[in-house]
Enzyme design. Structure first.
Site: not given
Ligand code: DCP
Ligand code: CA
Ligand code: CA
Length: 357
Positions: A8, A112-113
């Site tokens: 992730d 992203d995962e």
């Molecule tokens: N995303 C979004 N709205 C949300 C959650 C996520 O648009 N409510 C998008 C933005 C994030 C991406 O999806 O960058 C991936 O979500 P993640 O939950 O994996 O969160 P992040 O990658 O941003 O942070 P982390 O480091 O906690 O994984």
């Molecule tokens: Ca992420």
């Molecule tokens: Ca994710």
């Protein structure tokens, strides 16, 4: 032995923005709707902004307030950026193509995962070393960081990938699954959202240990079939399979930007041939047996960009056929047909798709 990884990316949208806009380095960054519009939410934010209490899905106005509060405390004001989803999608597919070249079977589950079947490495020790190398490779090649969890099934791998974020690696060995899960709250289990969590707590189930030590009959009588599922999850005995992406959707490509824009036939055919060779080498290292579609990308000096593609009737991995097909696609760009103003070429790229493994 099954060894499953879950990768992730950290603060994905925000990390891509930080990477592409170096002036953001060290600043708190929120990617989301325009805070002055007064509508919409935070898509994500970098870890610096998380220190202000900002998180995904928070109303953007709330994030703005938190930023203003921080400013009053003489801290850095948050930089708000509007998301460019197409860019993130493109980065995502480049990342997973790179990963797929090294892992025989992956299942992408969001932008992203992905789950990675690491069983081919045959030991947890080797899987851990492999994951470390993969993280390093991603850091070097893409300037992004990812967290990886490793365990005997998808659920454990996913929980483990959260363990050491950001840029973390955590391995949960099969013999540690029960204890590892036991220490987590019920919320860590997939399928337990706000509402279910409240109901569970109301019945005295706070940690996964509470579920492990409860009886499944009791869970069933309270929550029906959800209760039984939960009981199984709490033991971490899932054996879900990795649903491999259809590999036919993927491509392997190489491109080159020239030091000097050119229309020299000799130079371009020479570079084209070298690009085809590079593609062929990558096909070999990633176990591609044949390809059927060849795509040529051309960028003129003024950045106007074109692609042209051809699909051959029989799948091949013959260098001469691939080169000849690419050349056929290139020639019209040197002539009136596709280049009436004789614009010099800045970049060419060759990629192959419809891959057979
Ligand atoms: N995303 C979004 N709205 C949300 C959650 C996520 O648009 N409510 C998008 C933005 C994030 C991406 O999806 O960058 C991936 O979500 P993640 O939950 O994996 O969160 P992040 O990658 O941003 O942070 P982390 O480091 O906690 O994984
Ligand atoms: Ca992420
Ligand atoms: Ca994710």
């Amino acid at each position: 032995m099954r060894i499953i990884g879950h990768i992730d990316f950290d603060a994905f949208f925000a990390s891509v923005e930080e990477r592409d806009n170096p002036w953001l380095k060290g600043l708190p960054v929120v990617v989301g709707s325009d805070p002055h519009s007064g509508r919409g939410v935070v898509a994500t934010c970098n870890y610096k902004a998380r220190e202000y209490g900002i998180h995904s899905a928070m109303p953007i106005t709330k994030a703005w307030q938190l930023s203003q509060n921080a400013k009053r405390e003489k801290k850095q004001e948050v930089i708000f950026i509007t998301p460019t989803h197409r860019k993130y999608g493109k980065v995502s597919s480049e990342l997973f193509t790179y990963i797929q070249e090294q892992v025989p079977s992956i299942q992408k589950v969001s932008v992203d995962e992905a789950y990675l079947d690491l069983s081919f490495l045959r030991s947890y020790k080797k899987a851990e070393a492999f994951a470390k190398k993969l993280q390093q490779g991603i850091k070097t090649k893409f300037k992004l960081t990812a967290s990886i969890g490793i365990g005997p099934n998808k659920m454990i791998a996913k929980i483990a990938s959260e363990e050491k974020k950001p840029h973390g690696l955590f391995v949960c060995l099969p013999r540690d699954v029960y204890t590892y899960l036991g220490k987590k709250t019920v919320r860590a289990l997939p399928g337990v959202g706000n509402a279910f969590e409240r109901k569970l707590k109301a019945k005295g189930f706070y940690s996964i240990r509470d579920i492990q030590e409860g009886s499944w009959e009791a869970l069933e009588s309270i929550f029906g079939s959800h209760g039984i599922e939960l009981f199984q999850k709490a033991y971490g005995t899932g054996s879900e399979v990795i649903y491999t992406e259809p590999r036919t959707a993927l491509s392997i490509g190489e491109e080159e930007t020239f030091a000097v824009d050119t229309l020299s036939l000799k130079f371009l055919t020479n570079r084209l041939s070298s690009l085809c060779e590079d593609v062929l080498t990558r096909m070999e290292t990633s176990g591609v047996k044949s390809i059927q579609t060849i795509t040529l990308k051309i960028r003129f000096a003024d950045f106007e960009t074109h692609t042209a593609r051809t699909t051959i009737s029989t799948p091949t991995k013959n260098m001469r056929i691939i080169y000849a097909s690419a050349l056929k696609l290139l020639l019209p760009f040197l002539e009136n047909e596709k280049n009436p103003h004789k614009k010099p070429i800045r970049l060419i790229g060759v990629s192959v798709s419809k891959l057979v493994y």
